[in-house]
Design a protein around this motif. Sequence first.
Motif, mmCIF file in Angstrom:
data_model
loop_
_atom_site.group_PDB
_atom_site.id
_atom_site.type_symbol
_atom_site.label_atom_id
_atom_site.label_comp_id
_atom_site.label_asym_id
_atom_site.label_seq_id
_atom_site.Cartn_x
_atom_site.Cartn_y
_atom_site.Cartn_z
ATOM 1 N N GLU A 1 13.799 1.707 -9.013
ATOM 2 C CA GLU A 1 13.002 1.292 -10.160
ATOM 3 C C GLU A 1 11.994 0.269 -9.693
ATOM 4 O O GLU A 1 12.151 -0.318 -8.617
ATOM 5 N N SER A 2 10.968 0.053 -10.474
ATOM 6 C CA SER A 2 9.943 -0.904 -10.081
ATOM 7 C C SER A 2 9.266 -1.498 -11.304
ATOM 8 O O SER A 2 8.918 -0.790 -12.246
ATOM 9 N N THR A 3 9.120 -2.819 -11.267
ATOM 10 C CA THR A 3 8.333 -3.544 -12.262
ATOM 11 C C THR A 3 7.289 -4.365 -11.513
ATOM 12 O O THR A 3 7.652 -5.249 -10.744
ATOM 13 N N PRO A 4 6.013 -4.059 -11.653
ATOM 14 C CA PRO A 4 5.407 -3.082 -12.565
ATOM 15 C C PRO A 4 5.539 -1.656 -12.040
ATOM 16 O O PRO A 4 5.885 -1.455 -10.880
ATOM 17 N N PRO A 5 5.224 -0.635 -12.888
ATOM 18 C CA PRO A 5 5.228 0.756 -12.403
ATOM 19 C C PRO A 5 4.230 0.925 -11.267
ATOM 20 O O PRO A 5 3.185 0.281 -11.249
ATOM 21 N N ARG A 6 4.559 1.796 -10.331
ATOM 22 C CA ARG A 6 3.653 2.016 -9.195
ATOM 23 C C ARG A 6 3.994 3.334 -8.514
ATOM 24 O O ARG A 6 5.102 3.864 -8.659
ATOM 25 N N GLU A 7 3.025 3.827 -7.764
ATOM 26 C CA GLU A 7 3.275 4.983 -6.903
ATOM 27 C C GLU A 7 3.749 4.467 -5.556
ATOM 28 O O GLU A 7 3.184 3.508 -5.014
ATOM 29 N N VAL A 8 4.784 5.086 -5.017
ATOM 30 C CA VAL A 8 5.342 4.643 -3.750
ATOM 31 C C VAL A 8 5.383 5.806 -2.770
ATOM 32 O O VAL A 8 5.298 6.980 -3.157
ATOM 33 N N ILE A 9 5.513 5.442 -1.503
ATOM 34 C CA ILE A 9 5.732 6.425 -0.441
ATOM 35 C C ILE A 9 7.126 6.179 0.122
ATOM 36 O O ILE A 9 7.430 5.084 0.597
ATOM 37 N N ALA B 1 2.040 2.816 -2.340
ATOM 38 C CA ALA B 1 1.130 3.880 -1.918
ATOM 39 C C ALA B 1 -0.290 3.387 -1.705
ATOM 40 O O ALA B 1 -1.047 3.986 -0.927
ATOM 41 N N GLN B 2 -0.690 2.284 -2.360
ATOM 42 C CA GLN B 2 -2.046 1.777 -2.220
ATOM 43 C C GLN B 2 -2.181 0.838 -1.034
ATOM 44 O O GLN B 2 -3.104 0.953 -0.229
ATOM 45 N N THR B 3 -1.265 -0.112 -0.921
ATOM 46 C CA THR B 3 -1.388 -1.145 0.108
ATOM 47 C C THR B 3 -0.573 -0.855 1.362
ATOM 48 O O THR B 3 -0.751 -1.522 2.372
ATOM 49 N N ARG B 4 0.358 0.118 1.293
ATOM 50 C CA ARG B 4 1.304 0.430 2.381
ATOM 51 C C ARG B 4 2.248 -0.741 2.681
ATOM 52 O O ARG B 4 2.878 -0.765 3.724
ATOM 53 N N LYS B 5 2.334 -1.678 1.778
ATOM 54 C CA LYS B 5 3.239 -2.812 1.955
ATOM 55 C C LYS B 5 4.678 -2.343 1.762
ATOM 56 O O LYS B 5 4.981 -1.574 0.856
ATOM 57 N N ARG B 6 5.589 -2.842 2.620
ATOM 58 C CA ARG B 6 6.995 -2.480 2.501
ATOM 59 C C ARG B 6 7.597 -3.151 1.283
ATOM 60 O O ARG B 6 7.500 -4.362 1.101
ATOM 61 N N LEU B 7 8.264 -2.356 0.442
ATOM 62 C CA LEU B 7 8.876 -2.872 -0.777
ATOM 63 C C LEU B 7 10.387 -3.004 -0.643
ATOM 64 O O LEU B 7 10.985 -3.939 -1.167
ATOM 65 N N ALA B 8 11.012 -2.061 0.026
ATOM 66 C CA ALA B 8 12.458 -2.082 0.197
ATOM 67 C C ALA B 8 12.818 -1.097 1.299
ATOM 68 O O ALA B 8 12.049 -0.180 1.611
ATOM 69 N N SER B 9 13.991 -1.271 1.889
ATOM 70 C CA SER B 9 14.458 -0.340 2.913
ATOM 71 C C SER B 9 15.979 -0.364 2.964
ATOM 72 O O SER B 9 16.614 -1.342 2.569
ATOM 73 N N THR B 10 16.540 0.725 3.450
ATOM 74 C CA THR B 10 17.985 0.823 3.616
ATOM 75 C C THR B 10 18.280 1.827 4.714
ATOM 76 O O THR B 10 17.524 2.784 4.920
ATOM 77 N N ARG B 11 19.377 1.584 5.424
ATOM 78 C CA ARG B 11 19.826 2.519 6.459
ATOM 79 C C ARG B 11 20.811 3.505 5.838
ATOM 80 O O ARG B 11 21.684 3.117 5.066
ATOM 81 N N LEU B 12 20.675 4.786 6.201
ATOM 82 C CA LEU B 12 21.529 5.789 5.584
ATOM 83 C C LEU B 12 22.981 5.624 5.979
ATOM 84 O O LEU B 12 23.879 6.013 5.233
#
Length: 636
Positions: A48-56, A106-117
């Motif tokens: 989920e994301s606040t604010p809404p955004r497109e992500v990669i 998707a716009q800035t390519r800034k990392r928002l979150a990550s996790t290892r499988l």
Amino acid sequence: MHCRKTPILLVLLALTASVRAEPAVTVEVGWGNTYRAGRWNPLYVTAESTPPREVIAQIEGITQAPHAMTVYNRFALSPASSTHTVYFPLGEAYELAETVLTLRDAQTRKRLASTRLAMTPPVQQAPFGEPMIGVSGDLGTFSLLKGQFEGAATVGYVAQPYLPVVPAGYDALDVLMLNAPELSKIDQDQQRAMIEWIRAGGTLVLWPGAGATPESGPLIDALPAMIGESQLIDLDPKVVESVGLARIARIGARRLIPVPDSEPIALIGERITGFRRPTGFGQIVIAPIDLATLRFTSNLAVQKFWGSMLHGVPDRTRDNQPDATVTRWLRDTSAGRARVVPLWLIVALAIVGPLDSLLLKLLRRRPWTLVTVLGWAGLIAAVTHNVREQNRERPVEYRTVRIIDEVDRAAAIVTDFVAVRWPEGESLAFPEERGAWWRPAIDPTDPPTSPRSEFHAEQSEAGTWPVRLPAQVPTPHVLEVQRWTASPSVIDASLAVRSAQITGKITNRGERPLRKVRIRTATGVAQLDVPQIEPGETAEVSAAINADDGSLQMPPPERFYTERRASDAPIPLPDYAAVEASTFLRSTRIAELLARGERACVYAEIEDPAPPAELPAPVNQKHLAFVRSLVRLQSP
């Protein structure tokens, strides 16, 4: 005092807003955290994301050591938690620690979150050669169904709303089981994806629940029987005991009305009968009772019961590993390097040429000597050569082997093995392609000490295709492309077998001539006398079946890496036997279908085939294509 606190409060609110802007992310791997290495597996990303955004969603990890792959998949996030499906050919279980999912803006390519499988417990990998069963439908009886296959198969569950909508999502499975599903809630895209996967060799087993059955749909229309009303059936205790079931006096069932081309399967005597229907290279099996709730008296009874239900499911002992003949031929390409003069030699020439000449002049000595003249000449020649080499156009080498598998006058799946090599210091852009799923191939010619390679691909529900790649020098990597399709067949055949002779007609519906045509039956192989069949041409067939013809026999797998050098000669062209070995699952399924004596398979090479993807200015292209077309035999 109140005014002083206001800035601090605003800062705290800003910090809170920035923290909330980072989406929380969780990942479920494969089918309920069970998966198969080296095949496409669905990954369910919940965020989920606040604010809404497109992500990669960027997934990076080992897929087939030493090959790594990075997939980029775009989707939108909102303040409400949502689940999105990404597909990835996961590696071995111990390699999941290196497989990372990263969400980027998707716009800035800034990392928002990550996790290892590997941090998503518990993740279970299907052992090599063991069947994998994906289950959906009634979750309440899933544990009972899973217990029946304890130690015999890897079983995972996905809820109905998250069943894949592309056939690649089922690639890891040998069997899909719909456990009393709500058929009306399986949407059209999910049904179409199942049917495309089944036609390419998958097996679907289902038993209907108590809900209503839709009148039509891609899946409903393909079932071996129409589903009727519910009923209660009294069972003979002796029959129940002979099947190996715990005592049952009466059982609930749905009435099944078989379609013409289905075959019955005795489940519990004659009163409880299921039906099987071939669908392309695969099959659909339907049962009238809830198989998940059956209680068996022994493991032997379980094996016997499910053995008849799952007859025709091919094993995974080779799992579509390209034959070494294919990969050696693909990798036997050469691309020119930039033969530049090394920098250290240019520096040395600058010292013994211009610099030495200048120093001699400052020292009032003769500035021009034999050494300085040679230095000047060598420096000028070296710089000129480097400039010319950098500007010289060098070729791209491109080799492919395509395998087209057809059944009942329609294609089912197209498999390409691709090797591309281009000059060092350059990159190559692949065109975007919808409907194709690219990934590094399982390459038996990879040395154990091969350096890690990178493969980057864009992904959507329409497919996965390469993005711009760096040069592959000196050895190209082998890529595999899968295309599930129902396009018209290249071969249209009407054949009949009488004694040891096959007769009929074969029409070439493709755009290229067909060469080396032969027909495989349950009793042997027949080779046509005609050298080739031109596009649109129909060839009359009358050929003897040779039981001793071994041209289509699958070669044994190469268990150990054998070093290959470019100077090895000769490297044979891939042939029919190499094709059989490179698509092991479908090859074993073809052999099983032919053994019934109701079908024949037409094999042909396509002369001068078009490449699977158009690349900019490649030279020395070499493309091979093979067709295997499974047809029903006519009455002689």
